[in-house]
Each structure stands twice: as C-alpha cells, then as structure tokens.
Design a protein around this motif. Structure first.
Motif, mmCIF file in Angstrom:
data_model
loop_
_atom_site.group_PDB
_atom_site.id
_atom_site.type_symbol
_atom_site.label_atom_id
_atom_site.label_comp_id
_atom_site.label_asym_id
_atom_site.label_seq_id
_atom_site.Cartn_x
_atom_site.Cartn_y
_atom_site.Cartn_z
ATOM 1 N N HIS A 47 65.969 26.601 38.961
ATOM 2 C CA HIS A 47 66.587 27.926 39.090
ATOM 3 C C HIS A 47 66.079 28.904 38.037
ATOM 4 O O HIS A 47 66.864 29.595 37.378
ATOM 5 C CB HIS A 47 68.116 27.828 39.033
ATOM 6 N N LEU A 48 64.767 28.964 37.876
ATOM 7 C CA LEU A 48 64.162 29.913 36.950
ATOM 8 C C LEU A 48 64.552 31.319 37.385
ATOM 9 O O LEU A 48 64.544 31.623 38.582
ATOM 10 C CB LEU A 48 62.641 29.741 36.997
ATOM 11 N N GLY A 49 64.925 32.141 36.443
ATOM 12 C CA GLY A 49 65.338 33.498 36.815
ATOM 13 C C GLY A 49 65.961 34.238 35.665
ATOM 14 O O GLY A 49 65.464 34.176 34.549
ATOM 15 N N PRO A 50 67.081 34.906 35.889
ATOM 16 C CA PRO A 50 67.666 35.792 34.886
ATOM 17 C C PRO A 50 67.977 35.125 33.545
ATOM 18 O O PRO A 50 67.836 35.748 32.505
ATOM 19 C CB PRO A 50 68.958 36.281 35.539
ATOM 20 N N PHE A 51 68.384 33.866 33.566
ATOM 21 C CA PHE A 51 68.769 33.215 32.318
ATOM 22 C C PHE A 51 67.645 32.392 31.706
ATOM 23 O O PHE A 51 67.739 31.976 30.567
ATOM 24 C CB PHE A 51 69.987 32.312 32.538
ATOM 25 N N ALA A 52 66.621 32.144 32.452
ATOM 26 C CA ALA A 52 65.501 31.325 31.975
ATOM 27 C C ALA A 52 64.221 31.899 32.548
ATOM 28 O O ALA A 52 63.984 31.813 33.747
ATOM 29 C CB ALA A 52 65.680 29.878 32.407
ATOM 30 N N GLY A 53 63.404 32.487 31.686
ATOM 31 C CA GLY A 53 62.195 33.160 32.141
ATOM 32 C C GLY A 53 60.922 32.431 31.776
ATOM 33 O O GLY A 53 60.859 31.200 31.748
ATOM 34 N N ARG A 54 59.879 33.216 31.483
ATOM 35 C CA ARG A 54 58.544 32.676 31.231
ATOM 36 C C ARG A 54 58.525 31.675 30.079
ATOM 37 O O ARG A 54 57.893 30.625 30.183
ATOM 38 C CB ARG A 54 57.551 33.803 30.972
ATOM 39 N N GLU A 55 59.188 31.974 28.988
ATOM 40 C CA GLU A 55 59.159 31.055 27.844
ATOM 41 C C GLU A 55 59.807 29.718 28.193
ATOM 42 O O GLU A 55 59.316 28.654 27.830
ATOM 43 C CB GLU A 55 59.837 31.675 26.615
ATOM 44 N N PHE A 56 60.912 29.766 28.908
ATOM 45 C CA PHE A 56 61.539 28.524 29.355
ATOM 46 C C PHE A 56 60.579 27.752 30.261
ATOM 47 O O PHE A 56 60.430 26.540 30.137
ATOM 48 C CB PHE A 56 62.852 28.798 30.097
ATOM 49 N N ALA A 57 59.912 28.453 31.178
ATOM 50 C CA ALA A 57 58.963 27.800 32.090
ATOM 51 C C ALA A 57 57.834 27.139 31.309
ATOM 52 O O ALA A 57 57.411 26.023 31.636
ATOM 53 C CB ALA A 57 58.409 28.811 33.091
ATOM 54 N N ARG A 58 57.329 27.795 30.282
ATOM 55 C CA ARG A 58 56.266 27.210 29.436
ATOM 56 C C ARG A 58 56.769 25.949 28.738
ATOM 57 O O ARG A 58 56.073 24.937 28.688
ATOM 58 C CB ARG A 58 55.802 28.223 28.397
ATOM 59 N N GLN A 59 57.955 26.023 28.180
ATOM 60 C CA GLN A 59 58.510 24.856 27.488
ATOM 61 C C GLN A 59 58.758 23.704 28.454
ATOM 62 O O GLN A 59 58.497 22.550 28.134
ATOM 63 C CB GLN A 59 59.809 25.239 26.768
ATOM 64 N N LEU A 60 59.250 24.030 29.640
ATOM 65 C CA LEU A 60 59.487 23.007 30.650
ATOM 66 C C LEU A 60 58.178 22.342 31.058
ATOM 67 O O LEU A 60 58.083 21.117 31.135
ATOM 68 C CB LEU A 60 60.178 23.622 31.867
ATOM 69 N N ALA A 61 57.143 23.152 31.312
ATOM 70 C CA ALA A 61 55.840 22.597 31.692
ATOM 71 C C ALA A 61 55.283 21.702 30.585
ATOM 72 O O ALA A 61 54.733 20.635 30.859
ATOM 73 C CB ALA A 61 54.863 23.721 32.025
ATOM 74 N N ALA A 62 55.446 22.113 29.341
ATOM 75 C CA ALA A 62 54.982 21.284 28.222
ATOM 76 C C ALA A 62 55.744 19.961 28.190
ATOM 77 O O ALA A 62 55.161 18.893 27.953
ATOM 78 C CB ALA A 62 55.152 22.031 26.894
#
Length: 178
Positions: A47-62
């Motif tokens: 549920h990437l979106g308003p509360f979790a953006g690009r930085e969260f996505a980068r950390q998740l991918a890592a």
C-alpha cells in the motif's frame, strides 16, 4: 521452501515502518525431488502511497534484496496512486530471483489502474515480473516443475482458478497466488 512476508504496520498512531521478516519452512507435496531447500519470498499489501513514499520504497527494496530467494511472489495491493505504483515497480526491478518473479493484482491495484489508466502488466514486465491473471507460469527445475497459478482479484476483476493445475504431475509443486 521458506521466507514468508509479514505486512508492514501502517497504523497512523505507530507510523509506517518496514516489516519484520518471518521465516517458515513449508513441505510442498509433489515438489520436485531436486528442489529441497529452495526459497520463495512472498510480499503483499505494501500500500505504497500517502504514508509511505519513495524513501520507504527504497528501504523496502533494500530489505528485500538482502533476503536470498529463488522465486519472488507478489500478492497484490502494491500502491494507492499511479505515482506510487510507478515507484514501487521501479524499485522491484532491482530484486533478484533466479527462478522468476510472479504477481497477481489486488483490488487496490485494479482500482488504481482503472482510475489512472495504468498498464500494470507493462509496469510489471519492465520490472521483470510476470503478471498472472487466471493463468499460470511453469518453472522447470531438475526432476519436475514449479507451477505458479494466479487468480484475478475479486472486486474489479473476474477470478477463475479452474484448470490452473489440471495437468500437474507427481513431481510438480503447486503454488497459488490470489
């Protein structure tokens, strides 16, 4: 097979945080004889979106790149907006899975794609992910196959899993994504 994803905790009072990974060993009946110890990583409901953006996505991918997996399985509801959806799939490009990456749509994905006229299949393909909509993929390994079936989501799609594993043999593992 091991590696099971646990959904991120995104309650407003606690904030959005990266998930804790739990490892489970599953005994797949009919698994190919030469496939013991293989790992699958299952990720769902980001549920990437308003509360979790690009930085969260980068950390998740890592975090995901640090988990060695033979197969990546994605269970839907990746993002809430078109912009977030593009970010999610950009980050999924860097995830390695030697036997393949497979996904189904969640209701949020289908709704977002319809609302913002997105081609989810193309986005996923650019990330090296095969979208399974009432279809299956076959991964050939010595001694048998891994059959990965995926059914459409039920709110906006038309799920139909009939026949996905009809021709499965004795040494064919079966995994269903929904």
């Amino acid at each position: 097979m091991s590696r099971i994803w646990v959904r991120p905790d995104w309650h407003a009072q606690r904030g959005y945080r990266l998930p804790e990974v739990e490892e489970h060993t599953l005994d797949l009946r009919h698994a190919p004889e030469n496939w013991p110890g293989a790992t699958a990583l299952f990720v769902s409901d980001v549920h990437l979106g308003p509360f979790a953006g690009r930085e969260f996505a980068r950390q998740l991918a890592a975090q995901l790149r640090a988990i060695p997996a033979d197969i990546l399985l994605l269970g839907g509801d990746y993002a809430e907006t078109g912009a977030a959806m593009r970010i999610f799939w950009e980050e999924m490009r860097a995830i390695e899975a030697p036997l393949g990456k497979f996904a189904v749509r969640g209701n949020n994905d289908a709704q977002c794609a319809r609302r913002e006229n997105l081609d989810l299949s193309a986005m996923m393909a650019q990330a090296g992910v095969r979208l399974l909509v009432n279809a299956r993929a076959e991964v050939c390994v010595p001694g048998g196959r891994i059959l990965i079936g995926g059914v459409d989501e039920c709110h906006f799609g038309q799920p139909d899993g009939r026949g996905l594993f009809r021709d499965a043999g004795e040494n064919d593992a079966r995994i269903l994504l929904s």
